[in-house]
Design an enzyme around this catalytic site. Structure first.
Site, short mmCIF file in Angstrom:
data_model
loop_
_atom_site.label_atom_id
_atom_site.label_comp_id
_atom_site.label_asym_id
_atom_site.label_seq_id
_atom_site.Cartn_x
_atom_site.Cartn_y
_atom_site.Cartn_z
N GLY A 146 33.33 89.43 36.70
CA GLY A 146 34.60 89.82 37.32
C GLY A 146 34.40 89.89 38.83
O GLY A 146 33.26 89.87 39.30
N HIS A 179 33.08 85.69 52.79
CA HIS A 179 32.51 86.27 51.57
C HIS A 179 33.42 87.38 51.07
O HIS A 179 33.70 88.33 51.79
CB HIS A 179 31.11 86.82 51.85
CG HIS A 179 30.11 85.75 52.16
ND1 HIS A 179 28.79 85.99 52.34
CD2 HIS A 179 30.27 84.41 52.30
CE1 HIS A 179 28.17 84.85 52.59
NE2 HIS A 179 29.04 83.88 52.59
N GLY A 221 30.11 82.87 45.17
CA GLY A 221 30.12 84.32 44.94
C GLY A 221 28.84 84.97 45.45
O GLY A 221 28.40 86.00 44.93
N ASP A 277 31.27 79.20 48.15
CA ASP A 277 32.19 80.02 47.37
C ASP A 277 31.69 80.28 45.95
O ASP A 277 32.49 80.44 45.02
CB ASP A 277 33.60 79.38 47.34
CG ASP A 277 34.10 79.04 48.72
OD1 ASP A 277 33.83 79.84 49.64
OD2 ASP A 277 34.74 77.99 48.89
P1 GTP Z 1 30.79 81.15 51.07
O1 GTP Z 1 29.63 81.49 52.01
O2 GTP Z 1 32.06 80.96 51.80
O3 GTP Z 1 30.39 79.98 50.31
O4 GTP Z 1 31.18 82.39 50.07
P2 GTP Z 1 30.76 83.14 48.71
O5 GTP Z 1 29.71 82.40 47.98
O6 GTP Z 1 30.44 84.55 49.04
O7 GTP Z 1 32.07 83.11 47.82
P3 GTP Z 1 33.58 83.58 48.11
O8 GTP Z 1 33.60 85.05 48.21
O9 GTP Z 1 34.19 82.78 49.19
O10 GTP Z 1 34.30 83.08 46.76
C1 GTP Z 1 34.00 83.58 45.50
C2 GTP Z 1 35.29 84.12 44.85
O11 GTP Z 1 35.03 84.43 43.49
C3 GTP Z 1 35.81 85.40 45.46
O12 GTP Z 1 37.19 85.43 45.37
C4 GTP Z 1 35.20 86.50 44.57
O13 GTP Z 1 35.94 87.70 44.54
C5 GTP Z 1 35.23 85.83 43.24
N1 GTP Z 1 34.15 86.18 42.31
C6 GTP Z 1 32.82 86.28 42.58
N2 GTP Z 1 32.13 86.53 41.45
C7 GTP Z 1 33.05 86.57 40.45
C8 GTP Z 1 32.94 86.75 39.03
O14 GTP Z 1 31.87 86.91 38.46
N3 GTP Z 1 34.13 86.70 38.32
C9 GTP Z 1 35.34 86.51 38.91
N4 GTP Z 1 36.43 86.47 38.14
N5 GTP Z 1 35.45 86.32 40.24
C10 GTP Z 1 34.33 86.35 40.99
P1 IMP Z 2 33.09 73.29 58.84
O1 IMP Z 2 31.69 73.72 58.60
O2 IMP Z 2 34.03 74.42 59.05
O3 IMP Z 2 33.20 72.25 59.92
O4 IMP Z 2 33.56 72.55 57.51
C1 IMP Z 2 32.88 71.42 57.03
C2 IMP Z 2 33.03 71.32 55.50
O5 IMP Z 2 32.37 72.42 54.88
C3 IMP Z 2 34.47 71.34 54.98
O6 IMP Z 2 34.54 70.57 53.79
C4 IMP Z 2 34.68 72.81 54.65
O7 IMP Z 2 35.70 73.00 53.70
C5 IMP Z 2 33.32 73.18 54.11
N1 IMP Z 2 32.99 74.60 54.29
C6 IMP Z 2 32.55 75.18 55.43
N2 IMP Z 2 32.34 76.49 55.23
C7 IMP Z 2 32.62 76.74 53.93
C8 IMP Z 2 32.55 77.91 53.10
O8 IMP Z 2 32.16 78.99 53.52
N3 IMP Z 2 32.93 77.76 51.81
C9 IMP Z 2 33.31 76.58 51.33
N4 IMP Z 2 33.38 75.46 52.03
C10 IMP Z 2 33.04 75.53 53.33
MG MG Z 3 33.69 81.59 50.84
#
Ligand code: GTP
Ligand code: IMP
Ligand code: MG
Length: 339
Positions: free
Chosen positions: A329, A42, A15, A13
């Site tokens: 943002g 994402h 971003g 998470d």
């Molecule tokens: P995973 O593979 O699940 O780890 O996802 P990810 O790395 O793509 O991140 P995810 O989208 O789950 O979470 C990031 C959150 O932050 C989302 O809600 C985005 O909209 C938000 N976000 C990303 N970049 C920024 C930023 O620069 N500023 C703000 N305010 N929000 C952001």
């Molecule tokens: P699982 O991979 O769904 O079995 O989850 C194992 C662990 O990884 C738990 O702590 C989840 O919350 C974390 N996890 C899995 N996928 C994500 C992701 O995309 N974003 C953040 N945490 C994750």
């Molecule tokens: Mg995510």
């Protein structure tokens, strides 16, 4: 070496979706390949609309003419994929599912729900990913080629590895989007509080079928603070109250659970190790607007508030990798490209 990898530095998470979407807009890659599985959501915001993608690469949100693909090492659900293709209004020709991509079914989800270890101890997302991985290791998981007729109603089942090789061999840019973050890697993370696969740059290459020599850039994405969903250690963890006061409250994209939060300064050891293992050539730091509200929406380094510039320059000195992207943002284009 036209391949760029997008990987996470922390506990997911960070971003990656947003940075991958910005870069796809910026570079218009020939192929965008998604690795990992549907436990990773994402989020991409573009032109005021929010998209949550669990199977398709995020760059398709900002670069609608692009060709998206799933890697042989990825695990998807046909339902999730279909919904995303429809939401983005993509043509069948634009969505390539590698014939060896693994297919997660309701049965995998059900098995995870009944697994107390995963549900209670690990805090799994319970999206069936771990159980599908178990079946893959046991060599009984069905792959996309086994569902060809069903998938071909809305996407194309193909040999993605060969197509990507052809593109790379003729110097076309290919983006590969990873999932989760270094701290959740099955091998390098905080085991057993990790996900069911390795999520580092090497794993992305293996999932797609690329060589380390194909890679131009490894873009390691970190947030300006650290969050974690589910169980496991988190250095400098803030109480819910403290996190609220500092404006660091977030909820998981897939599960909707509250994300635990901590300052990045307390987790520089994790970031440094992620840099070394991934071979990061560039850093992306997202959510800088959350720490420095005056940074909101800024797209040029010179327009960032002085405190943000100082904080980012100090971080860059601490870890020794250039900060090339700064997130200001949630909108994909609310990004500073600094190198
Ligand atoms: P995973 O593979 O699940 O780890 O996802 P990810 O790395 O793509 O991140 P995810 O989208 O789950 O979470 C990031 C959150 O932050 C989302 O809600 C985005 O909209 C938000 N976000 C990303 N970049 C920024 C930023 O620069 N500023 C703000 N305010 N929000 C952001
Ligand atoms: P699982 O991979 O769904 O079995 O989850 C194992 C662990 O990884 C738990 O702590 C989840 O919350 C974390 N996890 C899995 N996928 C994500 C992701 O995309 N974003 C953040 N945490 C994750
Ligand atoms: Mg995510």
């Amino acid at each position: 070496m036209p391949v760029r990898l997008f990987v996470g530095a922390l506990f997911g998470d960070e971003g990656k979706g947003k940075i991958a979407a910005f870069s796809a807009f910026d570079e218009k890659p020939f192929y965008l390949v998604r690795t990992g599985a549907i436990n990773a959501g994402h989020t991409v915001v573009h032109m005021g609309k929010e998209y949550k993608l669990r199977a398709l690469p995020s760059g398709l949100v900002t670069f609608r003419e692009g060709k998206g693909a799933t890697a042989p090492g990825a695990l998807i659900s046909i339902e999730v994929l279909k919904r995303e293709v429809q939401t983005l209004g993509l043509s069948k020709e634009q969505v390539l599912v590698d014939e060896r991509t693994g297919i997660i079914t309701e049965e995998h989800v059900e098995r995870e729900r009944q697994d107390q270890h995963l549900a209670k101890k690990i805090g799994s997302t319970l999206t069936g990913v771990g159980m599908a991985m178990v079946d893959r290791v046991m060599r009984r998981l069905k792959l996309a080629r086994d569902y060809k007729d069903e998938i071909e109603r809305f996407a194309t089942v193909a040999d993605v590895t060969s197509l990507v090789h052809e593109a790379v061999d003729s110097y076309k840019v290919v983006h590969v989007e990873g999932t989760q973050g270094f701290g959740l890697s099955l091998f390098h993370g905080t085991y057993p509080y990790v996900t069911s696969r390795d999520v580092t740059a090497s794993a992305l290459l293996s999932e797609v079928g690329l060589s380390p020599f194909d890679v131009e850039d490894v873009i390691l994405v970190t947030k300006a603070f650290v969050t974690r969903v589910g169980a496991g250690p988190l250095k400098g963890e803030l109480s819910e109250e403290e996190a609220k006061e500092r404006g660091l409250v977030e909820y998981g994209t897939v599960t909707g659970r509250l994300r635990r939060a901590a300052p990045l300064e307390e987790n520089l050891d994790l970031l440094r190790r992620a840099i070394r293992v991934n071979g990061a050539t560039k850093l992306a730091v997202t959510k800088v607007d959350v720490l420095f509200p005056k940074a909101k929406g800024v797209t040029r380094w010179s327009d960032l508030p002085t405190e943000a510039k100082v904080w980012l320059s100090d971080l860059e000195k601490e870890v020794g990798v250039p900060i090339c992207y700064v997130g200001t943002g949630p909108e994909a284009l609310e990004t500073v490209k600094a190198c």
